[in-house]
Motif scaffolding. Sequence first.
Motif, short mmCIF file in Angstrom:
data_model
loop_
_atom_site.label_atom_id
_atom_site.label_comp_id
_atom_site.label_asym_id
_atom_site.label_seq_id
_atom_site.Cartn_x
_atom_site.Cartn_y
_atom_site.Cartn_z
N VAL A 6 26.16 30.67 4.61
CA VAL A 6 26.40 31.20 3.45
C VAL A 6 27.50 32.40 3.78
O VAL A 6 28.69 32.46 2.97
N LYS A 9 30.95 30.77 4.67
CA LYS A 9 31.72 30.16 3.20
C LYS A 9 32.14 31.33 2.30
O LYS A 9 33.55 31.28 1.92
N GLU A 10 31.38 32.13 2.13
CA GLU A 10 32.12 33.25 1.37
C GLU A 10 33.10 34.30 2.00
O GLU A 10 34.00 34.59 1.51
N GLU A 14 38.37 30.75 -1.02
CA GLU A 14 38.37 29.24 -1.73
C GLU A 14 39.12 28.33 -0.99
O GLU A 14 40.13 28.52 0.09
#
Length: 132
Positions: A6, A9-10, A14
Amino acid sequence: MSQRDVFLKEFRGETIGTISNQSSTDELFQNEILRPILKLQNDLFVSSFINYLSKNKADFYSHSVEKKLNIIENSIQKDIKFRNSLKGMIIGLFTVEEYELYIKNSSSLNKRMMGMLIERLKSQVQLFERVD
């Protein structure tokens, strides 16, 4: 999904690039995973290449821009130790799931990864000027 996944990815941000129904698996991987990592790690790649030059290519600064671009490309393509170091800077930011995808097609993805990195460094060749 683990906390690490998590966070990664953050942290990476994007997707960069266009994704469509016709996008191949490699294209998806490139735009969703590789491009954000390369953007995030850019300063580290630049610093790493400057260090590489100081240890291996002292005459780099005396060459024409054309020759400098060739040196960037050849350094990444032919110096396996340096190439593996750069790959590690990228792979280290994969999630476990992404790594499992990567190892299924690592040869093709490595070519994409290194090609994109070469172009990224070439486009910043002005950063590789001697600072005495």
